[in-house]
Design an enzyme around this catalytic site. Structure first.
Site, PDB file in Angstrom:
ATOM      1  N   GLY A 134     -10.262   7.787 -80.928  1.00  0.00           N
ATOM      2  CA  GLY A 134     -10.212   7.219 -79.756  1.00  0.00           C
ATOM      3  C   GLY A 134     -11.790   7.288 -78.480  1.00  0.00           C
ATOM      4  O   GLY A 134     -12.445   7.468 -78.877  1.00  0.00           O
ATOM      5  N   CYS A 135     -12.152   6.898 -77.555  1.00  0.00           N
ATOM      6  CA  CYS A 135     -12.728   6.558 -76.865  1.00  0.00           C
ATOM      7  C   CYS A 135     -13.034   8.428 -76.038  1.00  0.00           C
ATOM      8  O   CYS A 135     -12.658   8.453 -75.153  1.00  0.00           O
ATOM      9  CB  CYS A 135     -12.374   5.404 -75.865  1.00  0.00           C
ATOM     10  SG  CYS A 135     -12.225   4.357 -76.032  1.00  0.00           S
ATOM     11  N   VAL A 136     -13.736   8.899 -77.211  1.00  0.00           N
ATOM     12  CA  VAL A 136     -14.099  10.575 -76.812  1.00  0.00           C
ATOM     13  C   VAL A 136     -14.975  11.005 -77.355  1.00  0.00           C
ATOM     14  O   VAL A 136     -15.220  10.568 -78.383  1.00  0.00           O
ATOM     15  CB  VAL A 136     -13.361  11.993 -76.578  1.00  0.00           C
ATOM     16  CG1 VAL A 136     -11.695  11.523 -75.262  1.00  0.00           C
ATOM     17  CG2 VAL A 136     -12.048  11.503 -78.200  1.00  0.00           C
ATOM     18  N   ALA A 182      -7.816   7.956 -72.370  1.00  0.00           N
ATOM     19  CA  ALA A 182      -9.282   8.978 -72.509  1.00  0.00           C
ATOM     20  C   ALA A 182      -8.858   9.950 -71.476  1.00  0.00           C
ATOM     21  O   ALA A 182      -9.666  11.207 -71.086  1.00  0.00           O
ATOM     22  CB  ALA A 182     -10.883   8.568 -72.725  1.00  0.00           C
TER      23      ALA A 182
END
Lengths: 106, 482
Positions: free
Chosen positions: A104-106, B246
């Site tokens: 994901g956005c990590v 996130a």
């Protein structure tokens, strides 16, 4: 799909070496992954504290815990976790603990 | 692969001049980044997002039909393909060309990968006049898959194009065509599939989301002594906040800042376990999925009967959000203005004196600001985050003028590139941002985008720039007196 040669059996892993079937995880496999993929020769009690926390959390919630929780629950700061698992909590520690790779956005 | 380890060339000199950051242009190095491709998609993910699970039969013909469909649907695409004069003004503006030296990463050359196919099928006269034209085949598809996934769709090149050609539109068209024939990357498709299965990019299930929120409430209690809530699925709240998932996983300081913000204002708010993601990876893949991902937000807003939706610190969420009215709208069941980004919301309230702020709380850091490409260039939020920083910090320094605002460099991992197999491209593409940051001597780099927040710490570590990366709201959170 790549495979991991573990004790004569072929274990399915993803492209980054994370096992695709978390239910096949056990402590011995953790040691094997740590040594062969993460270059961690020996898993100390501190390693196990992180690994067991991750694994139990995943069993309960189906996802990796947030980093903030890992540091709080284990009492280790992020710097020390990086010392234990040089490729980091999301990559190294999750891989050894049998979790899928967080994406994901990590 | 040895070449890759070396790029960008170490001999290039980066320095700050009175005209901005001197950005050295590398020697051309053909195919330097050709070996770096994303892992291919998995059948199960493609099925979940309504795309072909394998390469479709007669894929060459199908791709050309899809191109024709897009040319009819998006007149801009045809104009962009037609009017390029091949002047090369864009060539040295892309962080991926600057980083890799691979000529196919020059925006003009990247666009030509599609343009040559367009000419072959739709511009016969030009083709006979000798312009480069090529049928769609395995080799062209390989080039497309490689280089259209080394573009972060950041549109820096389009700022410098004398015709205003939006090369990101061309990248998006190429990705859409590939998706239609069953060719996509594992990273992007896996993330979209997780949104449909669990509501967010990270795949955090509802119970874990609630557990995270409760945990952060305890953390806030310990920090402030106040009962600051992190509500989930509360029907009738005023505001539905859609942030990058996130924020409730890695960027927890930002998440806690949202909680403090609404607490200080006395505004009721909630997150939704159906749409606990603002981010939209459909934008990096194809129109149908972009639309479907974005629609979940409005569905959740109706379900929870909120008055307003606020988009959190996320770049691609905001780029999709500004399409919402035409994509999934109308949004007239919500209070205007819509859509609203949290930086607009907060900056407005700061200006109206809604918070008690002690700027000295941030005196331990020298702050600089990174404009995420989607927040700034695509989403027009240039002033709001800066107004927030000025109101919450005494020490703020801008990076060189040719690297910020509409000329901002991408962090190097937007557009679906934030995946480990592209690490050399990410580090090469992140170098301009690293050097611009180094030139300021800043110790805190604020940015309102989760992709930037994940990518930039790696970039700064790689290029040896000692700066902490965090959110813009994190600074407000530190300075706010509750």
């Amino acid at each position: 799909m790549p495979f991991l040669d573990y004790k004569g059996t072929q274990l399915e892993v993803d492209e980054d070496g994370f096992i695709t079937e978390p239910s096949l995880w056990n402590e011995d496999l953790a040691k094997f992954i740590a040594e062969t993929q993460e270059d961690i020769k020996e898993l100390t009690p501190d390693h196990w504290k992180v690994i067991n926390y991750l694994n139990n959390y995943y069993k309960q919630f189906g996802i990796a815990p947030m980093i903030r929780k890992v540091t709080k629950e284990t009492g280790f700061d992020l710097k020390y976790i990086y010392e234990l698992f040089p490729s980091g909590p999301a990559k190294g520690a999750c891989k050894i603990a049998g979790l899928p790779k967080p994406t994901g956005c990590v | 692969m040895t070449k890759i380890a070396n790029f960008p060339p170490a001999t290039l000199e980066w320095k700050k001049t009175n005209r901005g950051l001197h950005i050295p242009v590398p020697e051309m190095d053909e195919h330097a980044s050709a070996p770096l491709t994303c892992y291919p998609c998995k059948a199960k993910d493609m099925q979940a997002i309504a795309l072909p699970t394998a390469r479709v039969p007669q894929w060459e013909t199908r791709a050309v039909e899809k191109l024709q469909e897009l040319l009819h649907k998006y007149r801009g695409l045809q104009v962009y393909l037609d009017i390029c004069a091949q002047c090369g003004a864009c060539a040295d503006k892309c962080q991926f060309y600057l980083g890799t030296g691979d000529p196919n990463n020059m925006p003009v050359a990247r666009a030509n990968l599609l343009r040559k196919v367009y000419r072959y099928y739709f511009k016969r006269m030009e083709r006979f006049a000798g312009a480069e034209a090529e049928p769609f085949n395995e080799e062209v598809l390989r080039e497309w898959y490689t280089y259209f996934y080394q573009c972060s769709e950041c549109r820096r090149c389009s700022v410098f194009c004398p015709y205003g050609i939006d090369t990101a539109e061309i990248t998006m068209a190429a990705r859409e065509i590939m998706a239609a024939i069953g060719v996509a990357t594992k990273y992007v498709t896996e993330v979209v599939a997780k949104v449909y299965e669990r509501g967010n990019n990270l795949g955090i299930p509802g119970p874990a989301w609630i557990d995270n929120c409760q945990f952060l409430e305890e953390e806030l209690k310990a920090e402030t002594g106040k009962d600051i809530r992190m509500p989930v699925d509360e029907v009738g709240a005023d505001v539905l906040l859609v942030m990058p998932s996130a924020d409730n996983f890695a960027n927890t300081d930002t998440m806690m800042a949202y909680g403090k913000l609404f607490y200080a204002l006395g505004v009721s708010w909630t997150t939704s376990t159906y749409a606990n993601e603002g981010g939209n990876f459909g934008l990096f893949l194809n129109y149908q999925n972009m639309k479907k991902v974005n629609r979940r937000i409005l569905d959740a807003a109706r379900e929870l009967k909120v008055k307003r939706v606020i988009w959190g610190e996320c770049g691609h969420a905001w780029r999709a959000a500004i399409y919402t009215n035409t994509l999934n709208g109308p949004m007239d069941f919500l209070d205007p203005p819509h859509p609203v980004h949290i930086c607009q919301f907060t900056a407005d309230l700061i200006q109206r004196g809604a918070f008690k702020i002690d700027k000295t709380a941030n005196d331990d850091v020298l702050v600089t600001y990174h404009d995420p490409c989607n927040v700034a260039r695509a989403g027009s939020l240039l002033e709001e985050p800066r107004a927030m920083i000025r109101a919450t910090c005494n020490k703020f320094v801008e990076m060189p003028a040719n690297t910020i605002r509409e000329k901002t460099f991408c962090c190097g991992a937007g557009g679906g590139l934030l995946t480990d197999e592209l690490m050399p491209i990410r580090m090469a593409g992140g170098k301009p941002r690293a050097e611009a940051c180094r030139a300021t001597g800043a110790t805190y780099l604020a940015t309102p985008c989760a992709i930037c927040k994940a990518q930039l710490p790696e970039v700064m570590k790689h290029w040896n720039v000692g700066v902490k990366v965090g959110g813009v709201h994190d600074l407000l959170s530190k300075a706010m007196i509750l």
